[in-house]
Write a protein that holds these residues in place. Sequence first.
Motif, PDB file in Angstrom:
ATOM      1  N   THR A 103       0.847  -1.197   0.000  1.00  0.00           N
ATOM      2  CA  THR A 103       0.000   0.000   0.000  1.00  0.00           C
ATOM      3  C   THR A 103       0.882   1.246   0.000  1.00  0.00           C
ATOM      4  O   THR A 103       0.903   1.993  -0.958  1.00  0.00           O
ATOM      5  CB  THR A 103      -0.948  -0.015   1.222  1.00  0.00           C
ATOM      6  N   LEU A 104       1.617   1.455   1.095  1.00  0.00           N
ATOM      7  CA  LEU A 104       2.595   2.541   1.142  1.00  0.00           C
ATOM      8  C   LEU A 104       3.900   2.155   0.450  1.00  0.00           C
ATOM      9  O   LEU A 104       4.720   3.024   0.145  1.00  0.00           O
ATOM     10  CB  LEU A 104       2.895   2.928   2.591  1.00  0.00           C
ATOM     11  N   THR A 105       4.100   0.859   0.234  1.00  0.00           N
ATOM     12  CA  THR A 105       5.298   0.378  -0.476  1.00  0.00           C
ATOM     13  C   THR A 105       4.861  -0.516  -1.624  1.00  0.00           C
ATOM     14  O   THR A 105       3.687  -0.857  -1.754  1.00  0.00           O
ATOM     15  CB  THR A 105       6.236  -0.440   0.440  1.00  0.00           C
ATOM     16  N   ASP A 106       5.828  -0.957  -2.403  1.00  0.00           N
ATOM     17  CA  ASP A 106       5.534  -1.844  -3.536  1.00  0.00           C
ATOM     18  C   ASP A 106       5.309  -3.289  -3.093  1.00  0.00           C
ATOM     19  O   ASP A 106       5.057  -4.158  -3.920  1.00  0.00           O
ATOM     20  CB  ASP A 106       6.644  -1.779  -4.582  1.00  0.00           C
ATOM     21  N   GLY A 107       5.389  -3.543  -1.806  1.00  0.00           N
ATOM     22  CA  GLY A 107       5.148  -4.886  -1.293  1.00  0.00           C
ATOM     23  C   GLY A 107       6.380  -5.761  -1.248  1.00  0.00           C
ATOM     24  O   GLY A 107       6.329  -6.876  -0.744  1.00  0.00           O
ATOM     25  N   GLY A 108       7.493  -5.269  -1.767  1.00  0.00           N
ATOM     26  CA  GLY A 108       8.730  -6.038  -1.741  1.00  0.00           C
ATOM     27  C   GLY A 108       9.393  -5.971  -0.376  1.00  0.00           C
ATOM     28  O   GLY A 108       9.250  -4.993   0.349  1.00  0.00           O
ATOM     29  N   LEU A 109      10.105  -7.027  -0.023  1.00  0.00           N
ATOM     30  CA  LEU A 109      10.914  -7.023   1.188  1.00  0.00           C
ATOM     31  C   LEU A 109      12.369  -7.028   0.743  1.00  0.00           C
ATOM     32  O   LEU A 109      12.846  -7.996   0.163  1.00  0.00           O
ATOM     33  CB  LEU A 109      10.616  -8.250   2.050  1.00  0.00           C
ATOM     34  N   TYR A 110      13.055  -5.945   1.002  1.00  0.00           N
ATOM     35  CA  TYR A 110      14.434  -5.782   0.559  1.00  0.00           C
ATOM     36  C   TYR A 110      15.364  -5.956   1.754  1.00  0.00           C
ATOM     37  O   TYR A 110      15.253  -5.217   2.735  1.00  0.00           O
ATOM     38  CB  TYR A 110      14.638  -4.395  -0.063  1.00  0.00           C
ATOM     39  N   LEU A 111      16.256  -6.936   1.683  1.00  0.00           N
ATOM     40  CA  LEU A 111      17.218  -7.194   2.748  1.00  0.00           C
ATOM     41  C   LEU A 111      18.619  -6.998   2.196  1.00  0.00           C
ATOM     42  O   LEU A 111      18.972  -7.566   1.160  1.00  0.00           O
ATOM     43  CB  LEU A 111      17.054  -8.623   3.268  1.00  0.00           C
ATOM     44  N   ASP A 112      19.415  -6.192   2.897  1.00  0.00           N
ATOM     45  CA  ASP A 112      20.788  -6.002   2.429  1.00  0.00           C
ATOM     46  C   ASP A 112      21.663  -7.158   2.933  1.00  0.00           C
ATOM     47  O   ASP A 112      21.190  -8.062   3.624  1.00  0.00           O
ATOM     48  CB  ASP A 112      21.333  -4.625   2.821  1.00  0.00           C
ATOM     49  N   SER A 113      22.942  -7.121   2.602  1.00  0.00           N
ATOM     50  CA  SER A 113      23.839  -8.236   2.919  1.00  0.00           C
ATOM     51  C   SER A 113      24.041  -8.448   4.420  1.00  0.00           C
ATOM     52  O   SER A 113      24.476  -9.509   4.844  1.00  0.00           O
ATOM     53  CB  SER A 113      25.197  -8.034   2.240  1.00  0.00           C
ATOM     54  N   THR A 114      23.701  -7.433   5.219  1.00  0.00           N
ATOM     55  CA  THR A 114      23.829  -7.584   6.673  1.00  0.00           C
ATOM     56  C   THR A 114      22.491  -7.933   7.331  1.00  0.00           C
ATOM     57  O   THR A 114      22.410  -8.008   8.552  1.00  0.00           O
ATOM     58  CB  THR A 114      24.394  -6.297   7.310  1.00  0.00           C
ATOM     59  N   GLY A 115      21.448  -8.113   6.518  1.00  0.00           N
ATOM     60  CA  GLY A 115      20.139  -8.484   7.044  1.00  0.00           C
ATOM     61  C   GLY A 115      19.230  -7.320   7.386  1.00  0.00           C
ATOM     62  O   GLY A 115      18.129  -7.527   7.881  1.00  0.00           O
ATOM     63  N   ASN A 116      19.682  -6.099   7.122  1.00  0.00           N
ATOM     64  CA  ASN A 116      18.843  -4.935   7.380  1.00  0.00           C
ATOM     65  C   ASN A 116      17.757  -4.831   6.321  1.00  0.00           C
ATOM     66  O   ASN A 116      18.011  -5.035   5.135  1.00  0.00           O
ATOM     67  CB  ASN A 116      19.678  -3.646   7.373  1.00  0.00           C
ATOM     68  N   GLU A 117      16.566  -4.502   6.769  1.00  0.00           N
ATOM     69  CA  GLU A 117      15.431  -4.341   5.855  1.00  0.00           C
ATOM     70  C   GLU A 117      15.352  -2.902   5.373  1.00  0.00           C
ATOM     71  O   GLU A 117      15.530  -1.961   6.150  1.00  0.00           O
ATOM     72  CB  GLU A 117      14.134  -4.713   6.579  1.00  0.00           C
ATOM     73  N   THR A 118      15.083  -2.730   4.086  1.00  0.00           N
ATOM     74  CA  THR A 118      14.844  -1.405   3.533  1.00  0.00           C
ATOM     75  C   THR A 118      13.502  -1.427   2.810  1.00  0.00           C
ATOM     76  O   THR A 118      13.013  -2.487   2.419  1.00  0.00           O
ATOM     77  CB  THR A 118      15.962  -0.973   2.558  1.00  0.00           C
ATOM     78  N   LYS A 119      12.922  -0.270   2.644  1.00  0.00           N
ATOM     79  CA  LYS A 119      11.647  -0.133   1.943  1.00  0.00           C
ATOM     80  C   LYS A 119      11.696   1.122   1.099  1.00  0.00           C
ATOM     81  O   LYS A 119      12.352   2.093   1.449  1.00  0.00           O
ATOM     82  CB  LYS A 119      10.483  -0.035   2.931  1.00  0.00           C
ATOM     83  N   LYS A 120      10.945   1.093   0.018  1.00  0.00           N
ATOM     84  CA  LYS A 120      10.813   2.275  -0.845  1.00  0.00           C
ATOM     85  C   LYS A 120       9.435   2.877  -0.617  1.00  0.00           C
ATOM     86  O   LYS A 120       8.415   2.206  -0.764  1.00  0.00           O
ATOM     87  CB  LYS A 120      10.973   1.889  -2.314  1.00  0.00           C
ATOM     88  N   PHE A 121       9.411   4.132  -0.213  1.00  0.00           N
ATOM     89  CA  PHE A 121       8.164   4.866  -0.016  1.00  0.00           C
ATOM     90  C   PHE A 121       8.049   5.948  -1.083  1.00  0.00           C
ATOM     91  O   PHE A 121       9.050   6.519  -1.503  1.00  0.00           O
ATOM     92  CB  PHE A 121       8.139   5.534   1.361  1.00  0.00           C
ATOM     93  N   SER A 122       6.845   6.264  -1.483  1.00  0.00           N
ATOM     94  CA  SER A 122       6.606   7.307  -2.471  1.00  0.00           C
ATOM     95  C   SER A 122       6.524   8.672  -1.797  1.00  0.00           C
ATOM     96  O   SER A 122       5.762   8.854  -0.845  1.00  0.00           O
ATOM     97  CB  SER A 122       5.293   7.021  -3.211  1.00  0.00           C
ATOM     98  N   VAL A 123       7.267   9.637  -2.327  1.00  0.00           N
ATOM     99  CA  VAL A 123       7.157  10.994  -1.799  1.00  0.00           C
ATOM    100  C   VAL A 123       5.786  11.575  -2.132  1.00  0.00           C
ATOM    101  O   VAL A 123       5.291  12.454  -1.421  1.00  0.00           O
ATOM    102  CB  VAL A 123       8.283  11.929  -2.298  1.00  0.00           C
ATOM    103  N   ARG A 124       5.152  11.075  -3.196  1.00  0.00           N
ATOM    104  CA  ARG A 124       3.790  11.528  -3.522  1.00  0.00           C
ATOM    105  C   ARG A 124       2.817  11.146  -2.409  1.00  0.00           C
ATOM    106  O   ARG A 124       1.952  11.933  -2.034  1.00  0.00           O
ATOM    107  CB  ARG A 124       3.324  10.932  -4.844  1.00  0.00           C
ATOM    108  N   ASP A 125       2.955   9.935  -1.899  1.00  0.00           N
ATOM    109  CA  ASP A 125       2.113   9.539  -0.773  1.00  0.00           C
ATOM    110  C   ASP A 125       2.370  10.445   0.416  1.00  0.00           C
ATOM    111  O   ASP A 125       1.436  10.851   1.111  1.00  0.00           O
ATOM    112  CB  ASP A 125       2.364   8.077  -0.386  1.00  0.00           C
ATOM    113  N   GLY A 126       3.632  10.769   0.652  1.00  0.00           N
ATOM    114  CA  GLY A 126       3.969  11.664   1.758  1.00  0.00           C
ATOM    115  C   GLY A 126       3.307  13.025   1.613  1.00  0.00           C
ATOM    116  O   GLY A 126       2.782  13.573   2.588  1.00  0.00           O
ATOM    117  N   ALA A 127       3.307  13.559   0.400  1.00  0.00           N
ATOM    118  CA  ALA A 127       2.658  14.855   0.165  1.00  0.00           C
ATOM    119  C   ALA A 127       1.155  14.752   0.401  1.00  0.00           C
ATOM    120  O   ALA A 127       0.538  15.658   0.988  1.00  0.00           O
ATOM    121  CB  ALA A 127       2.936  15.331  -1.261  1.00  0.00           C
ATOM    122  N   GLY A 128       0.556  13.661  -0.021  1.00  0.00           N
ATOM    123  CA  GLY A 128      -0.865  13.457   0.212  1.00  0.00           C
ATOM    124  C   GLY A 128      -1.193  13.344   1.690  1.00  0.00           C
ATOM    125  O   GLY A 128      -2.199  13.887   2.161  1.00  0.00           O
TER     126      GLY A 128
END
Length: 170
Positions: free
Chosen positions: A14-39
């Motif tokens: 909903t706020l993200t593309d639904g993907g779960l992104y894990l870097d090589s150290t196991g940290n989770e990252t997410k992509k949020f839309s700045v358009r959603d933030g403005a809304g």
Amino acid sequence: MNDIQLLVLDVDGTLTDGGLYLDSTGNETKKFSVRDGAGLTLARAAGIRVMILTGRESEPVRRRAAELHLDWCAQNCKDKAAYLAAFMKEESLAREQVAYVGDDWNDLAAMELAGFVACPADADELVRRRADFVSPRKGGEGAVRDAVVHILRRQGRFEALVEQVYGAKG
């Protein structure tokens, strides 16, 4: 729709593309839309309180909620409907005062508590059938903003709020 006081948001899909992104150290990252933030900034300026309600726990979600000054961030919630029902009772909110934006099966029961339901274009078919508004955008690409714009246009407040918050004619 004229009396919406609470906007409840799912995160993944909903706020993200639904993907779960894990870097090589196991940290989770997410992509949020700045358009959603403005809304969401516009929704808050309209006096609509905003709650994140998600079944997962994530530092990026906590951080994004803090950046946007959202009112509540409920993470690791396994029964969204029970949580939302208790919250609505505590806050004396009626069904018609609540809007919900979600995308998947775990949102369906909570959606039944809301007077207005929206979802991204790529939401599950059952969710799309339940929704009062289906954004033409996918989750994480501005679908939440579209829902906010839809609500504020129906209330006749969108253009004035864009001018008030962003200094431009809507």
